[in-house]
Enzyme design. Structure first.
Site, PDB file in Angstrom:
ATOM      1  N   ARG A  53       8.818   0.414 -12.006  1.00 31.79           N
ATOM      2  CA  ARG A  53       7.969   0.660 -13.339  1.00 31.79           C
ATOM      3  C   ARG A  53       6.468   1.060 -12.956  1.00 31.79           C
ATOM      4  NH1 ARG A  53       9.966  -3.809 -15.443  1.00 31.79           N
ATOM      5  NH2 ARG A  53      11.249  -3.808 -13.682  1.00 31.79           N
ATOM      6  N   THR A  54       6.023   0.661 -11.654  1.00 31.90           N
ATOM      7  CA  THR A  54       4.787   1.356 -11.436  1.00 31.90           C
ATOM      8  C   THR A  54       4.883   2.806 -11.445  1.00 31.90           C
ATOM      9  OG1 THR A  54       4.058  -0.692 -10.244  1.00 31.90           O
ATOM     10  CG2 THR A  54       2.647   1.276  -9.779  1.00 31.90           C
ATOM     11  N   LYS A  82       9.500  11.731  10.875  1.00 31.13           N
ATOM     12  CA  LYS A  82       9.300  12.614  12.119  1.00 31.13           C
ATOM     13  C   LYS A  82       8.135  12.089  12.827  1.00 31.13           C
ATOM     14  CE  LYS A  82      11.621  16.785  10.039  1.00 31.13           C
ATOM     15  NZ  LYS A  82      11.349  17.739   9.335  1.00 31.13           N
ATOM     16  N   ARG A 103       1.387   4.184  -2.832  1.00 34.44           N
ATOM     17  CA  ARG A 103       1.883   2.631  -2.655  1.00 34.44           C
ATOM     18  C   ARG A 103       2.322   2.824  -1.046  1.00 34.44           C
ATOM     19  NH1 ARG A 103       5.735  -1.206  -5.795  1.00 34.44           N
ATOM     20  NH2 ARG A 103       3.836  -1.381  -6.949  1.00 34.44           N
ATOM     21  N   HIS A 131      -3.535  -4.176  -6.043  1.00 30.88           N
ATOM     22  CA  HIS A 131      -2.559  -3.544  -6.990  1.00 30.88           C
ATOM     23  C   HIS A 131      -3.519  -3.375  -8.151  1.00 30.88           C
ATOM     24  CE1 HIS A 131       0.514  -1.816  -8.802  1.00 30.88           C
ATOM     25  NE2 HIS A 131       1.380  -2.878  -8.989  1.00 30.88           N
TER      26      HIS A 131
END
Lengths: 311, 311, 311
Positions: A53-54, A82, A103, A131
């Site tokens: 949802r974010t 890598k 995020r 958040h």
């Protein structure tokens, strides 16, 4: 609002919050007015952790402003495997985009990353850290449904691990809000959070409870969060505890008719589906509010940085 | 056409089908005319199962109409893994999008999901259930190449498990079509499907064969499907059976010069590559027809729901 | 420039290269002028191998030209897992897009795929084969920082396995460039590459060294590549070798003040972070240059094929 990046809701003054929520309300009222406002703008999405949802609501927000996104994609298929550092990754992707959303599972990563880039960086969750866009959409939903002044809110469930809850609680100290925290003893707010709330709260009440019962009738808003099975040593213990923090229509018989029930979603059993179609339920609206709030944030950050024409 | 959602091809009358195919033909003839028709529209993609061509052609269709998509992404990186119900997921994502496309492994999930949302929901395959947009693009391809009236069609391969085949067969009972089903005995149409076809078909012929040989010369269209290795207890048994239901230029010597060969793709060995460049081959065109047909569907559903300006 | 597809940098004459770089420079100087130039165009992305920066910069490039992309997504969730051939996959996806970008682990796959499609296909790396868009952005970066004529360049690190290095070395034989190759003996350029460079180079110097020390003061550009741990039998051997091919500010004390340091990224330890903020560092700019160079390529290929209006 004068910020280069959005890292935590703590950086936002009451006036900053109101600027964002007011802009979100304007956009909500007339989304067509901003449908081309950021045409040609690209938002870089860097999600080092799964999110539905974010991520989708940031993507929707950018597109509803006329822009588009470029998405790093899943970590497994990126250069990170890598051995590239986060500092290098953000400096590369900054060359593709006009703003970045990050995020990351590690607390503090948003602050670190923001020091390496010139475009606005918005924190979409950094581990146990912050958040802030979730907090802003929560505040927007509360303001719309119950008002942010003279507010009595109950916050229930897992209060120990939820960054959503801590962020919201801090942000509410900016407003005239009485906060009741309802949880089993083992999932209480961390003591340092309680201490900080008292420090920040200049008198606004912070009270803790083990049961919803006594406090329910006084609440304007009940914010429910998920209690995770994996926090408990055995299933029976979980069932016993979780059961006491689930709500259904019977639970709400003693609530005010005007009670607003919120939840950051996804829910599992915390809120019975029979509540979904009642006037209490605001949790789907809350999820949907992620769009106008993130549109407002993108608009404010992109405009401050020259990315949007004046209206 | 008056439908809130598109769940199964069974819900479409002959007139509905013709409305969709006519609109697709218009769009095919002049795609530029609709290039901005749904500017600002967002289509939500919820694919709970992998898919390449269905997903890409829906995405292409929405973008060719001037709109854009928001994609839930792979299930592994979504809230579904946290135990969220499908009903909750669609209600959240409906807040981001003007219409939804759903693919889900469970039969019946599209119907269930559609009951929770106010925006149009298009079923892109629900397990052994339905896949109506595939059927419509098949019908569009047949109409373009051979006509839907006075049609003789052979449908060959795995007729037992293929939802594509069942959907198409049902849909063809709306038209004046003789249907020949060619398969090994172990992969015949399920008896209930044959029964339903007879019930629905008001006299249109439905015949079953074990060999293509006798029926081939009479066919206008040969629709080939893949026989899956994993349906057979051992490799040698598979090789023997599959070999009889593969076609090459030699097989087609006895066919009409006007025969149209179709396949829903992906193919493995069912159709020899030497057929690709002949006049028979319509399977790549068939895949490409997914775009105008899905553009037509999106246009019809979005316009009915106020999502598109009148032309 | 008259090419149907872009498969290898070897197909590009000096004049072709200059056409691309000149167009990239124009776009870089005034990106707004092309912001809608390919509105309505869809670029198909087929990445059969993970990639972050190549894929994101192609996507950014197409969107900065006003177009959009349709992405096949990860191989695991595509029809490829059902045994579909690459020839079939590209023929299907060609129906969705106006041009295709292909990355594939097998050498030669871009050439093969291009034979099956009518739209322009751009090779974004085919195994140990070619990666021409990387070469072009490298050339663009060199031209901007040091000029392509009368150039002395050092190319250092893993010269045995790096397709980036081989492509760049070939392309530089078109220009008046002295090339110094610096690597441990075990990671030297393959003998056939050295032979080809001498053949192609009409006298332009190609020299090999085991140490950077002697050659460093004469260099205009130092192009560093990553030495991969897995090439070495044990960790201590790797540490010893890799350590000699890492650079920091101390290493650069003997370099020209005008030295330009490049790296295709991602880097691990080859370049100390202390160099990032100096005038030497061009590796982030190099990554960013992927956007104007790929915009130029897309513009040239789409316009040649009727995909863009004349300016």
């Amino acid at each position: 609002m004068r910020h280069d990046h959005l890292i935590t809701s703590k950086q936002l003054s009451r006036s900053d919050v109101e600027t964002v929520l007011d802009r979100a309300a304007e956009i909500d009222a007339d989304p067509v007015a901003v449908a081309d406002r950021h045409a040609g703008t690209l938002l870089g999405l860097l999600f080092f952790e799964p999110s539905t949802r974010t991520k989708m609501s940031f993507e929707t927000a950018m597109k509803r402003l006329g822009g588009d996104v470029v998405d790093m994609g899943a970590v497994e298929s990126s250069s990170v495997t890598k051995g590239e550092t986060l500092a290098d990754t953000v400096r590369v992707i900054e060359g593709y985009a006009d703003a970045l959303v990050l995020r990351h599972p590690k607390q503090g990563s948003a602050t670190m990353a923001s020091e390496f880039v010139d475009v606005p960086l918005l924190n979409a969750g950094d581990g146990a850290g912050h958040h802030p866009t979730q907090t802003l959409l929560d505040l927007y939903t509360i303001r719309k449904n119950a008002g942010l002044d003279d507010l009595t809110i109950g916050i229930m469930g897992d209060l120990k691990y939820g960054r959503t809850v801590h962020s919201l609680a801090y942000a509410l100290t900016n407003f005239d809000a009485r906060q009741h925290f309802i949880s089993p003893e083992s999932l209480q707010l961390p003591r340092e959070v309680v201490y900080d709330l008292h420090q920040a709260g200049n008198g606004s009440g912070v009270r803790e409870h083990e049961s919803l019962e006594d406090v329910l009738p006084s609440l304007d808003v009940l914010y429910v969060t998920r209690i995770q099975r994996e926090r408990f040593p055995d299933e029976s213990e979980y069932q016993k505890v979780a059961g006491e923090y689930q709500i259904d229509l019977e639970t709400l018989e003693r609530a005010s008719d005007d009670l607003t029930v919120m939840h950051p979603l996804p829910r599992v059993d915390e809120i019975a589906p029979e509540i979904d179609d009642t006037e209490y339920a605001a949790y789907f609206e809350q999820a949907h509010n992620g769009v106008p709030v993130r549109m407002a944030l993108l608009d404010l950050f992109l405009s401050a940085n020259g990315g949007g024409a004046d209206e």
